[in-house]
Design a protein around this motif. Structure first.
Motif, PDB file in Angstrom:
ATOM      1  N   LEU A 138       5.999  13.070  -9.388  1.00 27.71           N
ATOM      2  CA  LEU A 138       5.411  12.325  -8.281  1.00 27.71           C
ATOM      3  C   LEU A 138       6.386  12.194  -7.113  1.00 27.71           C
ATOM      4  CD1 LEU A 138       3.894   9.298 -10.264  1.00 27.71           C
ATOM      5  CD2 LEU A 138       2.702  11.390  -9.566  1.00 27.71           C
ATOM      6  N   LEU A 139       5.851  12.259  -5.906  1.00 29.28           N
ATOM      7  CA  LEU A 139       6.566  11.892  -4.686  1.00 29.28           C
ATOM      8  C   LEU A 139       5.740  10.803  -4.014  1.00 29.28           C
ATOM      9  CD1 LEU A 139       8.811  12.295  -2.583  1.00 29.28           C
ATOM     10  CD2 LEU A 139       7.352  14.034  -1.500  1.00 29.28           C
ATOM     11  N   THR A 140       6.344   9.607  -3.806  1.00 24.81           N
ATOM     12  CA  THR A 140       5.574   8.439  -3.408  1.00 24.81           C
ATOM     13  C   THR A 140       6.200   7.730  -2.213  1.00 24.81           C
ATOM     14  OG1 THR A 140       4.902   8.089  -5.708  1.00 24.81           O
ATOM     15  CG2 THR A 140       4.603   6.247  -4.211  1.00 24.81           C
ATOM     16  N   TRP A 141       5.329   7.292  -1.285  1.00 24.99           N
ATOM     17  CA  TRP A 141       5.729   6.391  -0.197  1.00 24.99           C
ATOM     18  C   TRP A 141       4.955   5.096  -0.335  1.00 24.99           C
ATOM     19  CZ3 TRP A 141       2.452   4.193   3.432  1.00 24.99           C
ATOM     20  CH2 TRP A 141       3.084   3.454   4.447  1.00 24.99           C
ATOM     21  N   GLN A 142       5.645   3.969  -0.219  1.00 27.51           N
ATOM     22  CA  GLN A 142       5.000   2.659  -0.300  1.00 27.51           C
ATOM     23  C   GLN A 142       5.586   1.720   0.742  1.00 27.51           C
ATOM     24  OE1 GLN A 142       5.821   2.369  -4.704  1.00 27.51           O
ATOM     25  NE2 GLN A 142       3.840   1.338  -4.679  1.00 27.51           N
ATOM     26  N   GLN A 143       4.769   0.769   1.194  1.00 25.65           N
ATOM     27  CA  GLN A 143       5.227  -0.264   2.121  1.00 25.65           C
ATOM     28  C   GLN A 143       4.844  -1.630   1.569  1.00 25.65           C
ATOM     29  OE1 GLN A 143       5.626   0.365   6.390  1.00 25.65           O
ATOM     30  NE2 GLN A 143       4.135  -1.261   6.700  1.00 25.65           N
ATOM     31  N   PHE A 144       5.782  -2.588   1.714  1.00 23.85           N
ATOM     32  CA  PHE A 144       5.603  -3.915   1.146  1.00 23.85           C
ATOM     33  C   PHE A 144       5.864  -4.977   2.206  1.00 23.85           C
ATOM     34  CE2 PHE A 144       7.444  -1.003  -1.937  1.00 23.85           C
ATOM     35  CZ  PHE A 144       6.522  -1.039  -2.969  1.00 23.85           C
ATOM     36  N   LYS A 145       4.974  -5.952   2.287  1.00 25.33           N
ATOM     37  CA  LYS A 145       5.201  -7.116   3.127  1.00 25.33           C
ATOM     38  C   LYS A 145       6.042  -8.126   2.352  1.00 25.33           C
ATOM     39  CE  LYS A 145       3.523  -8.672   6.422  1.00 25.33           C
ATOM     40  NZ  LYS A 145       4.106  -8.897   7.776  1.00 25.33           N
ATOM     41  N   LEU A 146       7.045  -8.683   3.044  1.00 32.63           N
ATOM     42  CA  LEU A 146       7.887  -9.726   2.459  1.00 32.63           C
ATOM     43  C   LEU A 146       7.971 -10.867   3.469  1.00 32.63           C
ATOM     44  CD1 LEU A 146      10.795  -7.506   1.084  1.00 32.63           C
ATOM     45  CD2 LEU A 146       8.929  -8.518  -0.227  1.00 32.63           C
ATOM     46  N   TYR A 185       0.846  -1.191   0.000  1.00 31.58           N
ATOM     47  CA  TYR A 185       0.000   0.000   0.000  1.00 31.58           C
ATOM     48  C   TYR A 185       0.881   1.240   0.000  1.00 31.58           C
ATOM     49  CZ  TYR A 185       0.818  -0.687   5.042  1.00 31.58           C
ATOM     50  OH  TYR A 185       1.391  -0.909   6.267  1.00 31.58           O
ATOM     51  N   GLY A 186       0.280   2.399  -0.351  1.00 26.91           N
ATOM     52  CA  GLY A 186       1.086   3.609  -0.427  1.00 26.91           C
ATOM     53  C   GLY A 186       0.283   4.865  -0.657  1.00 26.91           C
ATOM     54  N   LEU A 187       0.997   5.997  -0.611  1.00 23.61           N
ATOM     55  CA  LEU A 187       0.459   7.325  -0.881  1.00 23.61           C
ATOM     56  C   LEU A 187       1.375   8.037  -1.860  1.00 23.61           C
ATOM     57  CD1 LEU A 187      -0.449   8.501   2.744  1.00 23.61           C
ATOM     58  CD2 LEU A 187      -2.074   7.823   0.955  1.00 23.61           C
ATOM     59  N   SER A 188       0.778   8.864  -2.713  1.00 27.12           N
ATOM     60  CA  SER A 188       1.563   9.570  -3.723  1.00 27.12           C
ATOM     61  C   SER A 188       0.986  10.957  -3.963  1.00 27.12           C
ATOM     62  CB  SER A 188       1.584   8.782  -5.037  1.00 27.12           C
ATOM     63  OG  SER A 188       2.350   9.439  -6.018  1.00 27.12           O
ATOM     64  N   GLY A 189       1.865  11.948  -3.994  1.00 24.69           N
ATOM     65  CA  GLY A 189       1.467  13.303  -4.354  1.00 24.69           C
ATOM     66  C   GLY A 189       1.970  13.653  -5.736  1.00 24.69           C
ATOM     67  N   GLY A 190       1.107  14.282  -6.550  1.00 28.39           N
ATOM     68  CA  GLY A 190       1.477  14.614  -7.924  1.00 28.39           C
ATOM     69  C   GLY A 190       1.377  16.093  -8.225  1.00 28.39           C
TER      70      GLY A 190
END
Length: 222
Positions: free
Chosen positions: A198-206, A183-188
């Motif tokens: 774009l400036l984006t933050w995302q998190q990933f389960k591994l 999931y994540g958030l992004s500003g454009g």
């Protein structure tokens, strides 16, 4: 007792080196402003969620006394997505993501080096590459600025190598894969009708670990 030093490296199973050359022509972007298809690409910093203290604690459960531990867990990652706007505010994106390599170095005093290698290989940091699918909701504040939220799945693949740092030889390797949440958030910010920064933050389960990525990128509507 035997002094042992080892290195565990987790890397994308199929490293990809990509050069992207984009030529944006204002008149073309203007002509295609009503299309539903777009591309976005990003490059940024990736970091893991676990600390040196957590890895030391996990190893101590297996009666391993670690005298030195070092994690190279901050690295550069990249992504490339193809998106389709289902409605004005909703889109589906398919993409490729590479979280790059991580490395864990351990030095310990052990009575059984083989057991140390086996146990240590189970607590390494995670990284991966693979394919993503996301649903995206985008809100336009005005003609220039927008904010997006995404949730999806990451089908990831990783390859682990374990090395004896003293003898300078490979000890073992392993391949793993999984399907986990992202999931994540992004500003454009729109430069032209069809081109945005774009400036984006995302998190990933591994698996049992998580990684997050801060990236800068572009979105091109075509």
């Amino acid at each position: 007792l035997v002094g042992s030093e080892m290195c565990i490296r987790d890397r994308a199973s199929t490293p990809v080196y990509t050069t992207v050359l984009m030529c944006i022509v204002s008149s073309v972007a203007q002509a295609n402003q009503d299309t539903n298809w777009y591309l976005n690409a990003g490059l940024g910093n990736v970091s893991g969620s676990r600390s040196v203290a957590q890895y030391s604690k996990d190893l101590s459960k297996n009666d391993i006394t670690v005298t030195h531990i070092d994690i190279d867990n901050n690295r550069m990652g990249f992504k490339l997505n193809l998106g389709y706007e289902v409605k004005d505010s909703f889109a589906i994106e398919l993409g490729y993501l590479d979280l790059n390599d991580v490395k864990l170095e351990l030095t310990a005093v052990v009575s059984d080096p083989d057991l140390f290698i086996k146990d240590a290989a189970t607590v390494h940091p995670h990284s991966a590459n693979g394919f993503t699918i996301d649903t995206v909701y985008r809100y336009d504040f005005n003609d220039s600025y927008d904010l997006s939220a995404s949730v999806g799945l990451f089908k990831w693949y990783s390859h682990f190598n374990t090395y004896d740092m003293i003898k300078g030889k490979a000890l073992s390797s392993d391949n793993r894969n999984g399907l986990d949440l992202s999931y994540g958030l992004s500003g454009g910010y729109k430069i032209t009708t069809g081109f945005s920064l774009l400036l984006t933050w995302q998190q990933f389960k591994l698996g049992n670990d998580t990684s997050q990525m801060w990236s800068v990128g572009t979105r091109y509507q075509f």
